[in-house]
Motif scaffolding. Structure first.
Motif, PDB file in Angstrom:
ATOM      1  N   VAL A 182       8.693   3.298   1.583  1.00  0.00           N
ATOM      2  CA  VAL A 182       7.422   3.276   2.308  1.00  0.00           C
ATOM      3  C   VAL A 182       6.293   3.741   1.386  1.00  0.00           C
ATOM      4  N   ALA A 183       6.536   4.807   0.619  1.00  0.00           N
ATOM      5  CA  ALA A 183       5.516   5.340  -0.280  1.00  0.00           C
ATOM      6  C   ALA A 183       5.128   4.332  -1.355  1.00  0.00           C
ATOM      7  N   VAL A 184       6.119   3.704  -1.962  1.00  0.00           N
ATOM      8  CA  VAL A 184       5.844   2.734  -3.023  1.00  0.00           C
ATOM      9  C   VAL A 184       5.147   1.496  -2.455  1.00  0.00           C
ATOM     10  N   LEU A 185       5.575   1.036  -1.279  1.00  0.00           N
ATOM     11  CA  LEU A 185       4.934  -0.121  -0.658  1.00  0.00           C
ATOM     12  C   LEU A 185       3.453   0.154  -0.403  1.00  0.00           C
ATOM     13  N   ALA A 186       3.135   1.313   0.150  1.00  0.00           N
ATOM     14  CA  ALA A 186       1.725   1.666   0.415  1.00  0.00           C
ATOM     15  C   ALA A 186       0.928   1.729  -0.883  1.00  0.00           C
ATOM     16  N   GLU A 187       1.502   2.337  -1.906  1.00  0.00           N
ATOM     17  CA  GLU A 187       0.806   2.451  -3.195  1.00  0.00           C
ATOM     18  C   GLU A 187       0.534   1.077  -3.804  1.00  0.00           C
ATOM     19  N   ARG A 188       1.520   0.206  -3.779  1.00  0.00           N
ATOM     20  CA  ARG A 188       1.360  -1.129  -4.369  1.00  0.00           C
ATOM     21  C   ARG A 188       0.400  -1.996  -3.568  1.00  0.00           C
ATOM     22  N   ILE A 189       0.415  -1.869  -2.253  1.00  0.00           N
ATOM     23  CA  ILE A 189      -0.549  -2.614  -1.425  1.00  0.00           C
ATOM     24  C   ILE A 189      -1.966  -2.203  -1.804  1.00  0.00           C
ATOM     25  N   ASN A 190      -2.193  -0.905  -1.929  1.00  0.00           N
ATOM     26  CA  ASN A 190      -3.525  -0.432  -2.320  1.00  0.00           C
ATOM     27  C   ASN A 190      -3.916  -0.945  -3.707  1.00  0.00           C
ATOM     28  N   ASP A 191      -2.966  -0.969  -4.642  1.00  0.00           N
ATOM     29  CA  ASP A 191      -3.247  -1.489  -5.987  1.00  0.00           C
ATOM     30  C   ASP A 191      -3.668  -2.958  -5.939  1.00  0.00           C
ATOM     31  N   VAL A 192      -2.909  -3.760  -5.186  1.00  0.00           N
ATOM     32  CA  VAL A 192      -3.212  -5.192  -5.079  1.00  0.00           C
ATOM     33  C   VAL A 192      -4.584  -5.393  -4.442  1.00  0.00           C
ATOM     34  N   LEU A 193      -4.855  -4.670  -3.367  1.00  0.00           N
ATOM     35  CA  LEU A 193      -6.141  -4.816  -2.680  1.00  0.00           C
ATOM     36  C   LEU A 193      -7.305  -4.388  -3.565  1.00  0.00           C
ATOM     37  N   ASP A 194      -7.129  -3.304  -4.309  1.00  0.00           N
ATOM     38  CA  ASP A 194      -8.193  -2.827  -5.194  1.00  0.00           C
ATOM     39  C   ASP A 194      -8.510  -3.837  -6.284  1.00  0.00           C
ATOM     40  N   GLN A 195      -7.496  -4.577  -6.738  1.00  0.00           N
ATOM     41  CA  GLN A 195      -7.691  -5.548  -7.806  1.00  0.00           C
ATOM     42  C   GLN A 195      -8.168  -6.902  -7.305  1.00  0.00           C
ATOM     43  N   LEU A 196      -7.627  -7.362  -6.170  1.00  0.00           N
ATOM     44  CA  LEU A 196      -7.850  -8.748  -5.756  1.00  0.00           C
ATOM     45  C   LEU A 196      -8.766  -8.930  -4.553  1.00  0.00           C
ATOM     46  N   ALA A 197      -8.952  -7.902  -3.751  1.00  0.00           N
ATOM     47  CA  ALA A 197      -9.796  -8.058  -2.557  1.00  0.00           C
ATOM     48  C   ALA A 197     -10.519  -6.764  -2.225  1.00  0.00           C
TER      49      ALA A 197
END
Length: 190
Positions: A45-60
């Motif tokens: 859960v922790a890694v999924l949340a972190e990676r979602i935030n990374d993707v959103l910060d970069q792409l949207a």
């Protein structure tokens, strides 16, 4: 293989059951009358949340509005829907970005998709008997979230993970209410 595909998910949340230190973590997706609940580890859960935030910060970054803000998804602080049974345990998580649809895609599998090969009815030879099915269960869930909903999911997940036991200031391990045996304190209880 069973694929639960949520194109327009009504609710997708991470949640827990149990007291801190003994919590079981779940992802739950609802689409009309269909409810799928899968179990997973806190670290997933922790890694999924972190990676979602990374993707959103970069792409949207402009579309991924914080929950509760104008244009953002509403904050979802409600517990998991009950009653529920764990449909399966997540072994593999995948995260991708669909640039055409401007959505994040989250996939949960009870197997490693790279090890499956052909999804047909392949069989493996039995050691002391007839051929056996290659895998007994092949369950997957795919959820598409717009950037604002994905940001809300990530923020809730981060809060959920942080709500556990506080870390020991010396070793970083989780502290129980009664303390713990700290390796940095030469085995003495802190």
């Amino acid at each position: 293989m069973t694929l639960h595909d949520f194109e327009a998910v009504e609710r997708f949340v991470a949640g827990t059951v149990g007291p801190a230190g003994q919590r079981a973590f779940y992802l739950q997706a609802r689409d009309g009358a269909r409810l799928v609940t899968v179990g997973l580890e806190k670290q997933q859960v922790a890694v999924l949340a972190e990676r979602i935030n990374d993707v959103l910060d970069q792409l949207a970054p402009l579309e991924a509005v914080e929950p509760g803000q104008p244009g953002g998804a509403p904050e979802d602080a409600a517990p998991l829907e009950t009653p529920f049974d764990e449909d399966w345990r997540v072994q593999t998580l995948a995260l991708s970005w669909d640039d055409d649809g401007r959505v994040i895609i989250i996939e949960c599998h009870d197997h490693d998709p790279d090890e499956l090969g052909d999804l047909g009815d392949e069989e493996e030879p039995g050691v002391d008997g007839p051929a056996q099915p290659a895998l007994l269960a092949r369950n997957s869930m795919r959820v598409r979230l717009d950037p604002a909903a994905a940001r809300a999911f990530a923020r809730r997940s981060e809060a959920l993970v942080a709500a556990g036991r506080p870390p020991c200031p010396f070793c970083g391990g989780p502290l129980d209410a009664s303390g713990h045996i700290c390796p940095r304190a030469n085995g003495y209880k802190r």
